[in-house]
Write a protein that holds these residues in place. Structure first.
Motif, PDB file in Angstrom:
ATOM      1  N   LEU A 175     -28.745  -1.172  22.460  1.00 19.70           N
ATOM      2  CA  LEU A 175     -29.742  -1.988  21.844  1.00 19.70           C
ATOM      3  C   LEU A 175     -30.216  -3.130  22.384  1.00 19.70           C
ATOM      4  O   LEU A 175     -31.276  -3.364  22.653  1.00 19.70           O
ATOM      5  CB  LEU A 175     -29.213  -2.234  20.597  1.00 19.70           C
ATOM      6  N   LEU A 176     -29.594  -3.986  22.995  1.00 22.03           N
ATOM      7  CA  LEU A 176     -29.700  -5.225  23.801  1.00 22.03           C
ATOM      8  C   LEU A 176     -30.376  -4.820  24.853  1.00 22.03           C
ATOM      9  O   LEU A 176     -31.321  -5.487  25.478  1.00 22.03           O
ATOM     10  CB  LEU A 176     -28.447  -6.002  24.079  1.00 22.03           C
ATOM     11  N   GLY A 177     -29.845  -3.619  25.824  1.00 21.70           N
ATOM     12  CA  GLY A 177     -30.782  -3.243  26.842  1.00 21.70           C
ATOM     13  C   GLY A 177     -32.059  -2.798  26.635  1.00 21.70           C
ATOM     14  O   GLY A 177     -32.922  -3.267  27.204  1.00 21.70           O
ATOM     15  N   LEU A 178     -32.358  -2.303  25.591  1.00 22.69           N
ATOM     16  CA  LEU A 178     -33.609  -1.862  25.218  1.00 22.69           C
ATOM     17  C   LEU A 178     -34.573  -2.953  24.843  1.00 22.69           C
ATOM     18  O   LEU A 178     -35.714  -3.042  25.297  1.00 22.69           O
ATOM     19  CB  LEU A 178     -33.458  -0.913  23.960  1.00 22.69           C
ATOM     20  N   LEU A 179     -33.883  -3.939  24.327  1.00 19.99           N
ATOM     21  CA  LEU A 179     -34.738  -5.164  23.733  1.00 19.99           C
ATOM     22  C   LEU A 179     -34.982  -5.906  25.027  1.00 19.99           C
ATOM     23  O   LEU A 179     -35.975  -6.399  25.335  1.00 19.99           O
ATOM     24  CB  LEU A 179     -33.978  -5.905  22.976  1.00 19.99           C
ATOM     25  N   ALA A 180     -34.106  -6.236  25.966  1.00 23.00           N
ATOM     26  CA  ALA A 180     -34.201  -6.741  27.155  1.00 23.00           C
ATOM     27  C   ALA A 180     -35.067  -6.230  27.975  1.00 23.00           C
ATOM     28  O   ALA A 180     -36.076  -6.925  28.665  1.00 23.00           O
ATOM     29  CB  ALA A 180     -32.958  -7.000  27.977  1.00 23.00           C
ATOM     30  N   TRP A 181     -35.326  -4.804  28.129  1.00 19.03           N
ATOM     31  CA  TRP A 181     -36.286  -4.047  28.949  1.00 19.03           C
ATOM     32  C   TRP A 181     -37.508  -4.081  28.428  1.00 19.03           C
ATOM     33  O   TRP A 181     -38.633  -4.188  28.987  1.00 19.03           O
ATOM     34  CB  TRP A 181     -36.020  -2.704  29.400  1.00 19.03           C
TER      35      TRP A 181
END
Length: 556
Positions: A22-28
């Motif tokens: 989830l954090l990776g999706l938000l960051a990207w």
């Protein structure tokens, strides 16, 4: 018992994996949002046709380039001289008032350059106080004397120097205070004068910090619109706005924006390279701070004058002028109209600050959670917006979303007979997205500065207790980082309050802010009226400056 522990372990691993994804999706998603305006500008410029490019080359491109380069050269030189000189004097010498001046030299940061332009036009223009008093005292007519023209390239450069030199001052002062006295004193024992030792030893050691500050001022210079537009100085920033609105040439605006974008990215890469490679090391084991040199007589008064003039002309004189203009105007800050302007500004600033800081938390925590090339690339893309002028970001967001709105409207009308109009273009949320792209780097820097103080063992302890990444962020990081988050919120809030070019291009219809109102009144030569919203903007700008002043006062 062991089965329960195994199940909990698997569950916690699944939660950690889910939180990490989830954090990776938000960051990207944030990184792609920051990259979108640049890609859109490039595509719009390439597909705009060669006719527009040829016309630009034959008419205005050369003038825009030369004027922009001349403005950059003057601002870079001026901020280097004023910022570095004042930093050396307050750090390495002692004279009357130095303790006050080392803090007061930061105050011009509260003044946007276009506000300074309004104040000095009121003072120095032909009908202004200075020239009117001069004519009354001498009896001269308008053609009997020469007076510097404030509405000129030199005038715009002077306004930008006065408000941007604190970037160089703060970085140079920190570099000078961190230097050991060993090399400087060794140069003095070898027969070098104080000036020669400064030029040959202290200045080269502080070069990375000074160069970084100067490059910041250059990027702010190419992004400025309000000052150059008011002084009728034709740069790439004014050309983008003129092409978009006055001429209705979207392709021309995109191609001018691409030129400015490429130049800004070159500057950003240059700053990154010089900061990453430049190093110096103390020769001895112990760091011995350089003792300040007491100044006496004419030297003390010269140092006092040199440090007081930037504060006088960068803050005190324009503040007094704005107050005088505001009291003489017919603008009522408590009227319904001005309360609406204030409400619009506060709504945009607070919303943009919350969204930007949330995006900074997502990107910054993802870099900590998953260090590597992927997260580093997301962080680098998220920082690119600071090097891109607001006008370029506005064009880069308006072009794709206007095309999407028009395509959706055509499809809905053809399919269902319903006209949707512009759903995204001209909305507050698209403007907030532009602010996020523009100021995310500042929020990310404040967040990462606080995050660096949290030891990695705290993350390991949270994982051993079964906390997911989101739980670790919510229960450990965010409470500890509250001061850093508040600082980031304040920085973005004030930057949005002052921002002009993106707001002018992207604001919803009949949704004006204090900055837009000040610009409109000043463009109509109603400087007294423009002083009222300008004063509010400057007052809000004092908030982060007060925080910086507190840090400067505690540095020694």
């Amino acid at each position: 018992m062991s089965e329960t522990r195994l199940y909990a372990s698997h569950g916690s691993r699944r939660a950690r994996a889910h939180g990490s994804r989830l954090l990776g999706l938000l960051a990207w998603a944030v990184a792609c949002a920051c990259l979108l305006p640049m890609v859109a500008v490039a595509l719009a410029a390439v597909t705009g046709g060669t006719d527009t490019v040829s016309h630009l080359i034959e008419t205005v491109l050369g003038r825009y380039a030369l004027t922009t380069l001349a403005l950059i050269a003057m601002v870079a030189t001026g901020t280097f001289v004023v910022g570095t000189g004042s930093a050396w004097l307050v750090s390495m010498t002692r004279f009357p008032g130095v303790r006050l001046l080392e803090i007061a030299l930061v105050l011009p940061l509260a003044m946007p350059a276009y506000v300074l332009a309004y104040a000095y036009t009121y003072l120095l223009d032909h009908p202004g106080i200075v020239q009117s008093t001069l004519r009354d005292m001498t009896g001269w007519g308008p053609r009997d004397y020469w007076f510097p023209e404030i509405r000129s390239l030199g005038g715009a450069a002077a306004m930008l120097i006065l408000v941007l030199y604190p970037y160089v001052y703060l970085l140079a002062r920190a570099a000078f205070l961190q230097q050991s006295s060993a090399a400087f004193l060794a140069a003095r024992t070898l027969g070098q004068s104080g000036w020669s030792a400064f030029w040959r030893v202290s200045l080269p050691m502080a070069r990375p910090a000074i160069a970084g500050g100067v490059l910041l001022t250059v990027m702010e210079t190419i992004a400025d619109y309000g000052t150059v537009a008011y002084f009728s100085v034709q740069t790439f920033a004014t050309g983008i706005y003129t092409s978009w609105f006055s001429l209705g040439d979207r392709a021309g605006a995109a191609q001018l924006a691409l030129c400015l974008l490429l130049f800004a990215l070159v500057l950003a890469v240059t700053e990154r390279l010089q900061r990453g490679k430049a190093r110096y090391h103390h020769a001895g084991r112990a760091h011995i701070s350089m003792p300040p040199e007491p100044l006496h007589g004419w030297r003390a008064w010269l140092a006092l004058t040199a440090c007081a003039l930037p504060v006088l002309f960068g803050f005190l004189v324009p503040a007094i002028a704005l107050l005088t203009m505001g009291f003489g105007s017919e603008q009522n800050l408590l009227s319904t109209r001005y309360l609406r302007f204030l409400g619009n500004s506060l709504t945009l600033a607070s919303t943009a600050a919350a969204v930007t800081v949330a995006a900074a938390v997502a990107v910054g925590f993802f870099q900590r959670l998953r260090p590597g090339r992927g997260s580093a690339a997301a962080g680098y893309l998220a920082r690119l917006g600071y090097a891109v002028p607001g006008g370029v970001i506005a064009v880069g967001l308006m072009v794709p979303f206007a095309a999407f709105d028009n395509a959706l409207d055509a499809w809905m009308q053809a399919t269902f007979g319903i006209r949707t109009g512009l759903l995204i273009t001209g909305s507050i949320w698209l403007l907030v997205a532009a602010y996020m792209v523009r100021f995310l780097a500042a929020a990310l820097g404040a967040y990462e500065g606080g995050q660096s103080t949290i030891h990695a063992n705290m993350d390991a302890a949270a994982r051993s207790l079964g906390q997911s990444p989101i739980g670790t962020l919510r229960r450990i990081h965010l409470p500890i980082l509250t001061p850093s988050l508040l600082t980031a919120l304040l920085i973005v809030f004030v930057d949005v309050m002052k921002e002009l070019p993106a707001t002018l291009i992207m604001r919803p219809f009949n949704y004006d802010t204090l900055a837009v109102q000040a610009y409109r009144l000043a463009s109509d030569e109603r400087l007294e009226g423009a002083a009222v919203p300008s004063l509010v903007i400057a007052a809000v700008g004092l908030l982060p400056v007060i925080l910086i002043c507190r840090q400067v006062g505690r540095r020694r």
